[in-house]
Motif scaffolding. Structure first.
Motif, PDB file in Angstrom:
ATOM      1  N   THR A  71      40.205 -64.023  33.387  1.00  0.00           N
ATOM      2  CA  THR A  71      40.658 -64.867  34.490  1.00  0.00           C
ATOM      3  C   THR A  71      42.134 -65.195  34.355  1.00  0.00           C
ATOM      4  O   THR A  71      42.664 -65.965  35.125  1.00  0.00           O
ATOM      5  CB  THR A  71      39.853 -66.175  34.555  1.00  0.00           C
ATOM      6  OG1 THR A  71      39.996 -66.863  33.324  1.00  0.00           O
ATOM      7  CG2 THR A  71      38.395 -65.920  34.843  1.00  0.00           C
ATOM      8  N   THR A  73      46.079 -64.812  34.568  1.00  0.00           N
ATOM      9  CA  THR A  73      47.060 -64.193  35.445  1.00  0.00           C
ATOM     10  C   THR A  73      48.355 -64.080  34.651  1.00  0.00           C
ATOM     11  O   THR A  73      48.806 -65.059  34.064  1.00  0.00           O
ATOM     12  CB  THR A  73      47.301 -65.047  36.707  1.00  0.00           C
ATOM     13  OG1 THR A  73      46.033 -65.242  37.362  1.00  0.00           O
ATOM     14  CG2 THR A  73      48.257 -64.375  37.654  1.00  0.00           C
ATOM     15  N   VAL A 145      52.513 -58.975  38.890  1.00  0.00           N
ATOM     16  CA  VAL A 145      51.457 -59.961  38.664  1.00  0.00           C
ATOM     17  C   VAL A 145      50.130 -59.218  38.499  1.00  0.00           C
ATOM     18  O   VAL A 145      49.748 -58.416  39.338  1.00  0.00           O
ATOM     19  CB  VAL A 145      51.376 -60.977  39.829  1.00  0.00           C
ATOM     20  CG1 VAL A 145      50.223 -61.945  39.606  1.00  0.00           C
ATOM     21  CG2 VAL A 145      52.684 -61.723  39.987  1.00  0.00           C
ATOM     22  N   GLY A 147      45.873 -59.578  36.929  1.00  0.00           N
ATOM     23  CA  GLY A 147      44.795 -60.533  36.685  1.00  0.00           C
ATOM     24  C   GLY A 147      44.378 -61.164  37.994  1.00  0.00           C
ATOM     25  O   GLY A 147      44.426 -60.545  39.053  1.00  0.00           O
ATOM     26  N   ASP A 148      43.971 -62.431  37.933  1.00  0.00           N
ATOM     27  CA  ASP A 148      43.539 -63.132  39.144  1.00  0.00           C
ATOM     28  C   ASP A 148      44.719 -63.400  40.057  1.00  0.00           C
ATOM     29  O   ASP A 148      45.735 -63.948  39.628  1.00  0.00           O
ATOM     30  CB  ASP A 148      42.876 -64.465  38.791  1.00  0.00           C
ATOM     31  CG  ASP A 148      41.429 -64.301  38.385  1.00  0.00           C
ATOM     32  OD1 ASP A 148      40.872 -63.216  38.601  1.00  0.00           O
ATOM     33  OD2 ASP A 148      40.846 -65.265  37.862  1.00  0.00           O
ATOM     34  N   LEU A 149      44.574 -63.028  41.322  1.00  0.00           N
ATOM     35  CA  LEU A 149      45.609 -63.294  42.311  1.00  0.00           C
ATOM     36  C   LEU A 149      45.210 -64.445  43.220  1.00  0.00           C
ATOM     37  O   LEU A 149      46.033 -65.270  43.563  1.00  0.00           O
ATOM     38  CB  LEU A 149      45.876 -62.040  43.154  1.00  0.00           C
ATOM     39  CG  LEU A 149      46.313 -60.796  42.388  1.00  0.00           C
ATOM     40  CD1 LEU A 149      46.497 -59.631  43.348  1.00  0.00           C
ATOM     41  CD2 LEU A 149      47.579 -61.056  41.605  1.00  0.00           C
ATOM     42  N   PHE A 163      41.422 -59.903  42.236  1.00  0.00           N
ATOM     43  CA  PHE A 163      42.197 -59.656  41.028  1.00  0.00           C
ATOM     44  C   PHE A 163      42.574 -58.184  40.932  1.00  0.00           C
ATOM     45  O   PHE A 163      42.020 -57.335  41.626  1.00  0.00           O
ATOM     46  CB  PHE A 163      41.449 -60.117  39.772  1.00  0.00           C
ATOM     47  CG  PHE A 163      40.093 -59.503  39.549  1.00  0.00           C
ATOM     48  CD1 PHE A 163      39.917 -58.504  38.604  1.00  0.00           C
ATOM     49  CD2 PHE A 163      38.992 -59.948  40.259  1.00  0.00           C
ATOM     50  CE1 PHE A 163      38.676 -57.964  38.373  1.00  0.00           C
ATOM     51  CE2 PHE A 163      37.736 -59.398  40.039  1.00  0.00           C
ATOM     52  CZ  PHE A 163      37.574 -58.404  39.102  1.00  0.00           C
TER      53      PHE A 163
END
Length: 165
Positions: A71, A73, A145, A147-149, A163
Motif C-alpha cells: 500500500t 506510494t 509515482v 504504488g497506490d495512486l 495502483f
C-alpha cells in the motif's frame, strides 16, 4: 517461529474476537477442522479460502502468503524507473453489495487511450469511478509515482483502489 497458514488463521481469528466454533459455524465445518488447520495438521479446502479470508478481514493472498498487500506510494527516481511498457495499472473495486472487480491493464494502453481521448474505465453504475481524471493519474505515473495512486470509498460503501506496479 514459522509463519504458517495455520498460525495466520489462529492469529487472525483471535484478532477478530472469534472462537474456533464461531469460525467453524460460519464456514459450515467442524470445530475440529478449524483446530487441525490452526495446528498445521491440515489445510482448509480451497473452496473455503475466499469466505475464510473475508471472515478474517484479509485477502486470500494475504491469508496464504502472510505478506500484506503493498500500500506504499513512492516516487521512484528517474534513473530507477521502469519503462512504461513494463508497468501494470490495476483497479480493484469492491462494491457494498459484494461484487468484486479486478482490472489489470498495461500502463502503455492507458497512455494510448488518454492520448486518443478514450475513457478506458467507463464503469456505469459505479459512482466512485465516474469523476476520476485518468490523464492526471497517468501523469503521476509518468512522473515516477508507483504504488497506490487513489483510494476511494463512496457513500454507498463501494471502494476503489488504483495502483501501479
Amino acid at each position: 517461529m514459522e509463519n504458517t497458514i495455520g498460525k495466520r488463521i489462529a492469529a487472525l481469528r483471535r484478532e477478530k474476537g472469534l472462537k474456533q466454533e464461531d469460525l467453524a459455524k460460519s464456514l459450515d465445518v467442524s470445530s475440529q477442522a478449524v483446530s487441525k488447520w490452526e495446528n498445521d495438521q491440515s489445510c482448509p479446502d480451497i473452496s473455503l479460502l475466499p469466505k475464510l479470508a473475508k471472515l478474517l478481514g484479509v485477502s486470500v493472498d494475504v491469508l496464504l502468503s502472510g505478506e500484506e498487500e503493498k500500500t506504499e506510494t513512492v516516487l521512484v527516481p528517474e534513473a530507477e524507473r521502469k519503462d512504461i511498457r513494463d508497468m501494470m495499472f490495476r483497479v480493484v473495486i469492491d462494491s457494498a453489495d459484494g461484487d468484486k472487480v479486478r482490472i489489470s491493464v498495461p500502463v502503455a494502453l492507458i497512455q494510448v487511450a488518454a492520448d486518443t481521448g478514450m475513457n478506458m474505465f467507463e464503469m456505469s453504475g459505479n459512482s466512485a469511478m465516474k469523476n476520476i481524471d485518468w490523464a492526471q493519474v497517468l501523469s503521476l505515473v509518468q512522473k515516477g509515482v508507483m504504488g497506490d495512486l487513489l483510494m476511494i470509498e463512496d457513500r454507498s460503501g463501494d471502494t476503489v483502489r488504483i495502483f501501479v506496479e
